[in-house]
Write an enzyme that holds these catalytic residues in place. Structure first.
Site, PDB file in Angstrom:
ATOM      1  CE  LYS A   1       7.238   1.419  12.621  1.00  0.00           C
ATOM      2  NZ  LYS A   1       7.451   1.287  11.153  1.00  0.00           N
TER       3      LYS A   1
ATOM      4  CD  GLU B   1       2.333  -5.127   8.315  1.00  0.00           C
ATOM      5  OE1 GLU B   1       2.638  -6.339   8.117  1.00  0.00           O
ATOM      6  OE2 GLU B   1       2.985  -4.185   7.865  1.00  0.00           O
TER       7      GLU B   1
ATOM      8  CG  HIS C   1      -0.767  -4.649   4.894  1.00  0.00           C
ATOM      9  ND1 HIS C   1      -1.224  -3.404   5.251  1.00  0.00           N
ATOM     10  CD2 HIS C   1      -1.875  -5.361   4.507  1.00  0.00           C
ATOM     11  CE1 HIS C   1      -2.543  -3.356   5.095  1.00  0.00           C
ATOM     12  NE2 HIS C   1      -2.965  -4.526   4.654  1.00  0.00           N
ATOM     13  N   GLY C   2       3.631  -4.594   4.220  1.00  0.00           N
ATOM     14  CA  GLY C   2       5.043  -4.934   4.241  1.00  0.00           C
ATOM     15  C   GLY C   2       5.330  -6.342   4.694  1.00  0.00           C
TER      16      GLY C   2
ATOM     17  NE  ARG D   1      -1.704  -0.254   6.843  1.00  0.00           N
ATOM     18  CZ  ARG D   1      -2.246  -0.871   7.880  1.00  0.00           C
ATOM     19  NH1 ARG D   1      -3.442  -0.521   8.311  1.00  0.00           N
ATOM     20  NH2 ARG D   1      -1.600  -1.845   8.502  1.00  0.00           N
TER      21      ARG D   1
ATOM     22  CG  HIS E   1      -0.198   0.016   2.532  1.00  0.00           C
ATOM     23  ND1 HIS E   1       0.367   1.143   3.069  1.00  0.00           N
ATOM     24  CD2 HIS E   1       0.081  -0.997   3.391  1.00  0.00           C
ATOM     25  CE1 HIS E   1       0.951   0.852   4.213  1.00  0.00           C
ATOM     26  NE2 HIS E   1       0.800  -0.446   4.435  1.00  0.00           N
ATOM     27  N   GLY E   2       0.241   2.401  -0.367  1.00  0.00           N
ATOM     28  CA  GLY E   2       0.919   3.683  -0.275  1.00  0.00           C
ATOM     29  C   GLY E   2       1.081   4.128   1.167  1.00  0.00           C
ATOM     30  CD  GLU E   3       3.631   9.086   3.914  1.00  0.00           C
ATOM     31  OE1 GLU E   3       4.819   9.275   4.203  1.00  0.00           O
ATOM     32  OE2 GLU E   3       2.841   9.994   3.540  1.00  0.00           O
ATOM     33  CB  SER E   4      -0.763   4.222   6.290  1.00  0.00           C
ATOM     34  OG  SER E   4       0.178   4.034   7.340  1.00  0.00           O
ATOM     35  CD  GLN E   5      -4.984   8.877   8.268  1.00  0.00           C
ATOM     36  OE1 GLN E   5      -5.328   8.168   9.215  1.00  0.00           O
ATOM     37  NE2 GLN E   5      -5.848   9.600   7.576  1.00  0.00           N
TER      38      GLN E   5
END
Length: 235
Positions: free
Chosen positions: A98, A87, A177-178, A60, A9-13
């Site tokens: 993080k 994810e 997702h990643g 997302r 997906h593209g950048e999430s919030q």
């Protein structure tokens, strides 16, 4: 050979604010929408005509799929949503910054939770888990309290038969997702678990794979070479 296109997906919030997201249902940022649009234009430029699309049940990923399909002129393509492509569940880390998590638990421990193959973060607390379990998208779903990447590989297992059937009908696009994509790539490349922590899937860069009859990926490549990430070679 069968063709499979994988797209994170593209950048999430929460990507933008450096927070552990996991199963939290956050939307794309404006930058994420633009990334999804560019991914769709790449599909069109490479004349990749998709027969079927799969995504998770998280917003997302769903919106990235919709934007990319529309941008490539393929909004009509049948799509299937499954929690198995969600994810990785980050348990008690969900929502934490993080950097703050590294200060609280130690940078080495957080690195093991993030990149280890069988390491699970602390479990999600009871109230948060109950709220997630009550979400109607997870009706009759065994919602975990935390997951390792090994757990994600296991939950993808029942879905793989559905993917294999779809590939028989033509090229398939999977928007996820990643970590769910890392788990899938590790299976397709037949990676040793020790190799899995060493690679990252970039946001919204389509990864094209040609699959042998036995399901092994050959010469995977990102469509946007300028944003490509290193992929490991099979052990």
């Amino acid at each position: 050979m069968a063709r499979l296109i994988l797209l994170r997906h593209g950048e999430s919030q929460w990507n933008a604010t450096n927070r552990f997201t996991g199963w939290a249902n956050v939307d794309l940022t404006a930058a994420g929408e633009a990334q999804a649009l560019w991914a769709g234009r790449l599909l069109a430029a490479h004349e990749l005509r998709v027969a079927t699309a799969f995504t998770s049940v998280l917003t997302r990923a769903i919106r990235t799929l919709w934007i990319a399909l529309h941008a490539s002129g393929q909004a009509f393509v049948p799509e299937h949503k499954t929690w198995r492509l969600n994810e990785r569940h980050y348990g008690g880390l969900t929502g934490l910054d993080k950097t703050e998590a590294a200060k609280r638990f130690g940078a080495e421990q957080v690195a093991r939770w993030r990149r280890g193959y069988a390491d699970r973060p602390p479990p999600m607390n009871d109230p948060e888990h109950a709220r997630l379990q009550a979400d109607r998208r997870y009706r009759d779903t065994p919602v975990p309290r935390t997951e390792s990447l090994k757990d994600v590989v296991a939950r993808l297992g029942p879905w793989r038969a559905e993917l294999d059937r779809a590939l028989e009908a033509g090229p398939v696009l999977v928007v996820a997702h990643g970590n769910s994509l890392r788990a899938l790539v590790s299976q397709l490349l037949r990676l040793d678990p020790a190799q899995v922590p060493g690679f990252e899937i970039p946001l919204a860069n389509p990864l094209l794979m040609e699959l042998d009859p036995d399901g092994r990926a050959r010469e995977p490549r990102y469509l946007d070479a300028d944003r490509a990430a290193r992929l490991p070679h099979p052990a």
